[in-house]
Design a protein around this motif. Structure first.
Motif, short mmCIF file in Angstrom:
data_model
loop_
_atom_site.label_atom_id
_atom_site.label_comp_id
_atom_site.label_asym_id
_atom_site.label_seq_id
_atom_site.Cartn_x
_atom_site.Cartn_y
_atom_site.Cartn_z
N VAL A 298 34.26 -32.14 56.42
CA VAL A 298 35.49 -32.10 57.23
C VAL A 298 35.22 -31.40 58.56
O VAL A 298 35.71 -31.83 59.61
CB VAL A 298 36.61 -31.38 56.44
CG1 VAL A 298 37.80 -31.10 57.34
CG2 VAL A 298 37.03 -32.22 55.24
N ALA A 299 34.41 -30.34 58.53
CA ALA A 299 34.05 -29.67 59.79
C ALA A 299 33.29 -30.60 60.72
O ALA A 299 33.51 -30.61 61.94
CB ALA A 299 33.24 -28.42 59.49
N ALA A 300 32.40 -31.42 60.13
CA ALA A 300 31.67 -32.39 60.94
C ALA A 300 32.61 -33.44 61.51
O ALA A 300 32.45 -33.90 62.65
CB ALA A 300 30.57 -33.04 60.12
N ASP A 301 33.62 -33.83 60.71
CA ASP A 301 34.59 -34.81 61.21
C ASP A 301 35.37 -34.24 62.39
O ASP A 301 35.67 -34.96 63.35
CB ASP A 301 35.55 -35.20 60.09
CG ASP A 301 34.85 -35.99 58.98
OD1 ASP A 301 33.78 -36.57 59.28
OD2 ASP A 301 35.36 -36.02 57.85
N ARG A 302 35.75 -32.98 62.32
CA ARG A 302 36.48 -32.36 63.42
C ARG A 302 35.62 -32.32 64.69
O ARG A 302 36.12 -32.57 65.80
CB ARG A 302 36.91 -30.96 63.03
CG ARG A 302 37.99 -30.93 61.95
CD ARG A 302 38.24 -29.53 61.43
NE ARG A 302 39.26 -29.54 60.38
CZ ARG A 302 39.53 -28.48 59.61
NH1 ARG A 302 38.84 -27.35 59.77
NH2 ARG A 302 40.48 -28.57 58.68
N ALA A 303 34.34 -32.05 64.53
CA ALA A 303 33.44 -32.07 65.69
C ALA A 303 33.31 -33.49 66.25
O ALA A 303 33.25 -33.68 67.47
CB ALA A 303 32.06 -31.53 65.30
N ALA A 304 33.29 -34.48 65.37
CA ALA A 304 33.21 -35.88 65.82
C ALA A 304 34.47 -36.26 66.60
O ALA A 304 34.40 -37.00 67.58
CB ALA A 304 33.00 -36.80 64.63
#
Length: 376
Positions: A141-147
Motif C-alpha cells: 500500500v505504501a508503494a501504491d501511494r508513492a506510485a
C-alpha cells in the motif's frame, strides 16, 4: 665702433640686459568639495530570465499566452496532452484502493487469529504467518501511494506555468506541436526591477567597495531621455579582470515604465567618494614635466614660482590637487614664457568677440568669475 657694440634697450622701456615680464592669464585656486565620479558605459541585464522547457515529450494542447505579453508568477502558459497521464493516475489510484482493501482484510484476519491463539484454538505460528502477510500488504500500500504521487507529478508536467513575473519573448509553439525537453518553448525576462552592469577601473576598487556597503546612488544616462535614471549599487564582483584591469559592478533600477531594456547600452555614473575641502584649479594650469606635475604660482609682487603639486582628481576642465592653497594665483595661459622667479604681467587687452580671455573650454572660461572688461 661704440655704436655697434651697444645693446638695444629691452622692449617696454626695461633696462638693458633684463628679461621682459611674461604676459600671462591668472586664475585663483578655490576650495570646494569634489565628488570623485566614475563614468563608464554599461549594459542593461535582467535580474531573472527563465528559458522554459518541457520535462517530457508530448504534444501541445493549448497555448494560453501571446508573445510580448506580461505574465505573473504562476500564470498558466501552455497545456500539453494529458490523457495518458490521467489514465496512469487513475490506474495507480485503483491499485492503491485494491491493496488497501486486501490490507484491511488481513488486519481483520490477524485480529481474529490473536483471539484464537489466546483461546488455544490455533498455534501461535499461524498468527505469525498472518502478521507477516499483513506487513507485506502494508508495504504494498505504501508503494501504491508513492506510485500515485509519481503519477500526479507526471500529470503536473502537462501544465507549464510562469516561474517568475516578466515579459514573454517570441512564441513559436502552436497547438499540435510535438515538444521535448531539448526544445525551448519561451523565454520569460523580468523587467522591473532591472539591473545595469558596468566595469569600474581597478584603481577605484576600494572606493567602490565602500560605496557598495553604503548602497551608493548610481545614475544611468539613457539616449533620448533628458533626466538620468537613479538606481542603487548592490553588487561588486569578486574578481578583477587582469586583462583590462576592471571589476564588474551592478546597480538595480526601478523600471516600471520600461525605460531600460535588456541588452541596451547606457552610460553609468557613480560617485565613489568625496574630497572634502579640496583645492581646485583649472587643468590648464598644470605642466607635466619629467619630475612630475607642477604649476606657476604668482605672488603679490607678480613674481612667478614653479611649485610641484600632487594631482588628486581630474573632473571636467578642473583638477583637485595638493601643494597649492586656496586663494593663490596660478598661471593658466602663457606659462611657456614664464621663467622660475621671473616677473609676469597680466594680459589686459580686450579678448576677441565670443571669447573670455582664457583657454577655450578651460575651467576658468566656464566656472571662474571674470573681471569686468575695460571700455575701449
Amino acid at each position: 665702433m661704440a655704436a655697434k657694440n651697444a645693446r638695444p634697450a629691452a622692449a617696454g622701456g626695461a633696462p638693458a640686459g633684463s628679461a621682459p615680464a611674461a604676459l600671462v592669464t591668472l586664475a585663483t585656486a578655490e576650495r570646494q568639495d569634489v565628488p570623485v565620479t566614475v563614468q563608464v558605459n554599461g549594459s542593461v541585464v535582467s535580474l531573472n530570465s527563465v528559458d522554459l522547457r518541457p520535462q517530457v515529450t508530448n504534444t501541445v494542447q493549448a497555448v494560453h499566452v501571446k508573445e510580448g505579453q506580461f505574465v505573473k508568477a504562476g500564470q498558466l502558459l501552455f497545456t500539453l496532452d494529458d490523457r495518458n497521464d490521467q489514465a496512469n493516475l487513475a490506474r495507480a489510484r485503483a491499485q492503491q484502493k485494491r491493496d488497501e482493501a486486501t490490507m484491511a482484510d488481513l488486519e481483520r484476519q490477524y485480529k481474529r487469529s490473536q483471539e484464537l491463539v489466546a483461546q488455544n484454538f490455533i498455534a501461535k505460528s499461524a498468527a505469525d504467518a498472518t502478521l507477516s502477510q499483513l506487513e507485506a500488504q502494508r508495504a504494498a500500500v505504501a508503494a501504491d501511494r508513492a506510485a500515485v504521487q509519481s503519477a500526479q507529478v507526471a500529470l503536473g508536467y502537462a501544465t507549464l506555468r510562469a516561474p517568475i513575473a516578466g515579459r514573454i519573448g517570441a512564441v513559436n509553439i502552436y497547438p499540435g506541436t510535438l515538444v521535448q525537453p531539448t526544445l525551448s518553448l519561451v523565454t520569460i525576462t523580468q523587467l522591473d526591477p532591472i539591473a545595469v552592469s558596468f566595469p569600474v577601473p581597478e584603481a577605484n576598487l576600494q572606493d567602490l567597495l565602500a560605496a557598495a556597503r553604503s548602497r551608493a546612488k548610481v545614475e544611468a544616462l539613457v539616449a533620448g531621455r533628458k533626466e538620468p535614471l537613479s538606481g542603487v549599487l548592490n553588487f561588486v564582483d569578486n574578481t578583477v579582470d587582469p586583462q583590462i584591469g576592471t571589476v564588474r559592478a551592478k546597480a538595480v533600477f526601478d523600471n516600471a515604465d520600461q525605460s531600460l531594456w535588456p541588452g541596451q547600452f547606457v552610460g553609468t555614473r557613480i560617485t565613489v567618494r568625496t574630497l572634502s575641502g579640496a583645492t581646485v584649479v583649472p587643468a590648464a594650469a598644470l605642466m607635466m614635466l619629467s619630475d612630475g606635475a607642477s604649476l606657476y604660482v604668482v605672488d603679490e609682487a607678480m613674481n612667478a614660482k614653479r611649485r610641484k603639486v600632487q594631482v588628486l582628481h581630474t573632473f571636467g576642465t578642473k583638477v583637485a590637487l595638493s601643494g597649492v592653497e586656496p586663494g593663490e594665483q596660478v598661471v593658466i595661459e602663457g606659462s611657456q614664457n614664464v621663467r622660475p622667479g621671473g616677473k609676469v604681467r597680466l594680459d589686459k587687452k580686450p579678448a576677441p568677440a565670443g571669447t573670455t580671455g582664457v583657454t577655450p573650454g578651460s575651467a576658468a572660461s566656464s566656472d571662474a568669475p571674470q573681471p569686468p572688461r575695460e571700455r575701449a
